[in-house]
Design a protein around this motif. Structure first.
Motif, PDB file in Angstrom:
ATOM      1  N   HIS A 280      53.373  31.865  31.176  1.00  0.00           N
ATOM      2  CA  HIS A 280      52.912  30.815  32.352  1.00  0.00           C
ATOM      3  C   HIS A 280      51.287  31.235  32.500  1.00  0.00           C
ATOM      4  O   HIS A 280      50.140  30.114  32.668  1.00  0.00           O
ATOM      5  N   LEU A 281      51.337  32.317  33.193  1.00  0.00           N
ATOM      6  CA  LEU A 281      50.545  33.194  34.610  1.00  0.00           C
ATOM      7  C   LEU A 281      48.989  33.165  32.163  1.00  0.00           C
ATOM      8  O   LEU A 281      48.043  32.720  33.169  1.00  0.00           O
ATOM      9  N   ASP A 282      49.139  33.493  31.493  1.00  0.00           N
ATOM     10  CA  ASP A 282      48.556  33.587  30.574  1.00  0.00           C
ATOM     11  C   ASP A 282      47.594  32.252  30.324  1.00  0.00           C
ATOM     12  O   ASP A 282      46.827  32.027  30.132  1.00  0.00           O
ATOM     13  N   SER A 283      48.533  31.425  29.581  1.00  0.00           N
ATOM     14  CA  SER A 283      48.776  30.103  29.435  1.00  0.00           C
ATOM     15  C   SER A 283      48.050  29.144  30.655  1.00  0.00           C
ATOM     16  O   SER A 283      46.530  28.684  30.853  1.00  0.00           O
ATOM     17  N   ALA A 284      47.816  29.897  31.993  1.00  0.00           N
ATOM     18  CA  ALA A 284      47.293  29.436  33.278  1.00  0.00           C
ATOM     19  C   ALA A 284      46.002  29.678  32.986  1.00  0.00           C
ATOM     20  O   ALA A 284      44.324  28.843  33.561  1.00  0.00           O
ATOM     21  N   LEU A 285      45.660  30.822  32.730  1.00  0.00           N
ATOM     22  CA  LEU A 285      44.119  31.728  32.955  1.00  0.00           C
ATOM     23  C   LEU A 285      42.948  31.072  31.573  1.00  0.00           C
ATOM     24  O   LEU A 285      42.060  31.023  31.958  1.00  0.00           O
ATOM     25  N   LYS A 286      43.659  30.726  30.650  1.00  0.00           N
ATOM     26  CA  LYS A 286      43.026  29.650  29.687  1.00  0.00           C
ATOM     27  C   LYS A 286      42.869  28.865  29.811  1.00  0.00           C
ATOM     28  O   LYS A 286      41.764  28.140  29.556  1.00  0.00           O
ATOM     29  N   ARG A 287      43.947  27.747  29.881  1.00  0.00           N
ATOM     30  CA  ARG A 287      43.150  26.738  31.017  1.00  0.00           C
ATOM     31  C   ARG A 287      42.019  27.275  31.806  1.00  0.00           C
ATOM     32  O   ARG A 287      40.715  26.348  31.488  1.00  0.00           O
ATOM     33  N   ALA A 288      41.763  27.545  32.570  1.00  0.00           N
ATOM     34  CA  ALA A 288      41.965  27.542  33.430  1.00  0.00           C
ATOM     35  C   ALA A 288      39.752  27.783  33.347  1.00  0.00           C
ATOM     36  O   ALA A 288      38.677  27.495  33.526  1.00  0.00           O
ATOM     37  N   ALA A 289      39.873  29.069  32.531  1.00  0.00           N
ATOM     38  CA  ALA A 289      38.661  29.292  31.372  1.00  0.00           C
ATOM     39  C   ALA A 289      38.644  28.765  30.705  1.00  0.00           C
ATOM     40  O   ALA A 289      36.828  28.412  30.964  1.00  0.00           O
TER      41      ALA A 289
ATOM     42  N   PHE B 168      54.534  28.332  39.774  1.00  0.00           N
ATOM     43  CA  PHE B 168      53.149  28.908  40.753  1.00  0.00           C
ATOM     44  C   PHE B 168      52.195  27.271  40.708  1.00  0.00           C
ATOM     45  O   PHE B 168      52.412  27.032  39.481  1.00  0.00           O
ATOM     46  N   VAL B 169      51.472  28.227  41.517  1.00  0.00           N
ATOM     47  CA  VAL B 169      50.445  27.590  40.524  1.00  0.00           C
ATOM     48  C   VAL B 169      48.777  28.455  40.754  1.00  0.00           C
ATOM     49  O   VAL B 169      48.561  29.221  41.959  1.00  0.00           O
ATOM     50  N   LEU B 170      48.519  28.456  40.076  1.00  0.00           N
ATOM     51  CA  LEU B 170      47.210  28.912  39.951  1.00  0.00           C
ATOM     52  C   LEU B 170      45.975  28.442  40.312  1.00  0.00           C
ATOM     53  O   LEU B 170      45.315  26.681  39.517  1.00  0.00           O
ATOM     54  N   LEU B 171      44.595  28.592  41.212  1.00  0.00           N
ATOM     55  CA  LEU B 171      43.340  28.021  41.407  1.00  0.00           C
ATOM     56  C   LEU B 171      42.455  28.986  41.384  1.00  0.00           C
ATOM     57  O   LEU B 171      42.808  30.417  41.429  1.00  0.00           O
ATOM     58  N   VAL B 172      41.642  28.930  40.357  1.00  0.00           N
ATOM     59  CA  VAL B 172      39.754  29.148  40.223  1.00  0.00           C
ATOM     60  C   VAL B 172      38.720  29.119  40.880  1.00  0.00           C
ATOM     61  O   VAL B 172      38.523  27.752  40.534  1.00  0.00           O
TER      62      VAL B 172
ATOM     63  N   ALA C 282      34.984  35.689  40.224  1.00  0.00           N
ATOM     64  CA  ALA C 282      36.032  34.464  39.769  1.00  0.00           C
ATOM     65  C   ALA C 282      36.908  35.120  40.991  1.00  0.00           C
ATOM     66  O   ALA C 282      37.887  35.896  41.115  1.00  0.00           O
ATOM     67  N   ASP C 283      37.612  33.724  42.255  1.00  0.00           N
ATOM     68  CA  ASP C 283      38.697  34.336  42.933  1.00  0.00           C
ATOM     69  C   ASP C 283      39.743  33.422  42.455  1.00  0.00           C
ATOM     70  O   ASP C 283      39.729  32.368  41.598  1.00  0.00           O
ATOM     71  N   HIS C 284      40.937  34.427  42.278  1.00  0.00           N
ATOM     72  CA  HIS C 284      42.364  33.407  41.457  1.00  0.00           C
ATOM     73  C   HIS C 284      43.262  33.780  43.045  1.00  0.00           C
ATOM     74  O   HIS C 284      43.386  34.430  43.772  1.00  0.00           O
ATOM     75  N   VAL C 285      43.509  32.672  42.711  1.00  0.00           N
ATOM     76  CA  VAL C 285      45.074  32.512  44.433  1.00  0.00           C
ATOM     77  C   VAL C 285      46.061  32.130  43.188  1.00  0.00           C
ATOM     78  O   VAL C 285      45.996  30.839  42.242  1.00  0.00           O
ATOM     79  N   LEU C 286      47.246  32.688  43.000  1.00  0.00           N
ATOM     80  CA  LEU C 286      48.917  31.730  43.334  1.00  0.00           C
ATOM     81  C   LEU C 286      49.293  31.088  44.097  1.00  0.00           C
ATOM     82  O   LEU C 286      49.312  32.252  45.001  1.00  0.00           O
ATOM     83  N   ILE C 287      49.809  30.027  44.525  1.00  0.00           N
ATOM     84  CA  ILE C 287      51.086  29.999  44.991  1.00  0.00           C
ATOM     85  C   ILE C 287      51.829  29.541  44.868  1.00  0.00           C
ATOM     86  O   ILE C 287      52.257  29.173  43.589  1.00  0.00           O
ATOM     87  N   GLY C 288      52.741  30.832  45.284  1.00  0.00           N
ATOM     88  CA  GLY C 288      54.002  29.999  44.553  1.00  0.00           C
ATOM     89  C   GLY C 288      55.168  28.982  45.324  1.00  0.00           C
ATOM     90  O   GLY C 288      54.563  28.733  45.929  1.00  0.00           O
ATOM     91  N   ARG C 289      55.761  29.079  44.122  1.00  0.00           N
ATOM     92  CA  ARG C 289      56.470  27.193  43.529  1.00  0.00           C
ATOM     93  C   ARG C 289      58.040  27.307  44.347  1.00  0.00           C
ATOM     94  O   ARG C 289      58.736  27.847  43.743  1.00  0.00           O
TER      95      ARG C 289
END
Length: 92
Positions: A78-87, A4-8, A57-64
């Motif tokens: 992967h989501l935990d890692s992406a959230l830490k990077r976004a924060a 997935f792609v995470l946009l914040v 914040a708004d979080h959007v997950l885009i499935g790949r």
């Protein structure tokens, strides 16, 4: 992330609520595949966002494509890692 792609994005309206959105395009597969992917993304967010989500914040997950083939526990990591990077990026 491979599944997935995470946009914040910070809203900046002073509200502490988390915004959550999901999208899975037809490139991922047929309706059954897309719906399964959305269910998995919803469950990932239900488990991870209350603790790790970015307040206000708004979080959007885009499935790949291929996201359904990844083990659910691995997607959670992967989501935990992406959230830490976004924060970290939003803190700069």
């Amino acid at each position: 992330m491979p599944g997935f792609v995470l946009l914040v994005r910070q809203r900046g309206d002073g509200d502490d609520a988390l915004g959550i959105g999901y999208t899975v395009s037809k490139k991922v597969g047929n309706a059954v595949t897309r719906n399964r992917m959305k269910r998995r993304l919803r469950e990932l967010c239900r488990a991870a966002l209350p603790e790790s989500g970015i307040v206000g914040a708004d979080h959007v997950l885009i499935g790949r494509p291929g996201g359904n083939d990844i083990v659910f526990a691995e997607l959670g990591e992967h989501l935990d890692s992406a959230l830490k990077r976004a924060a970290k990026k939003l803190a700069q």
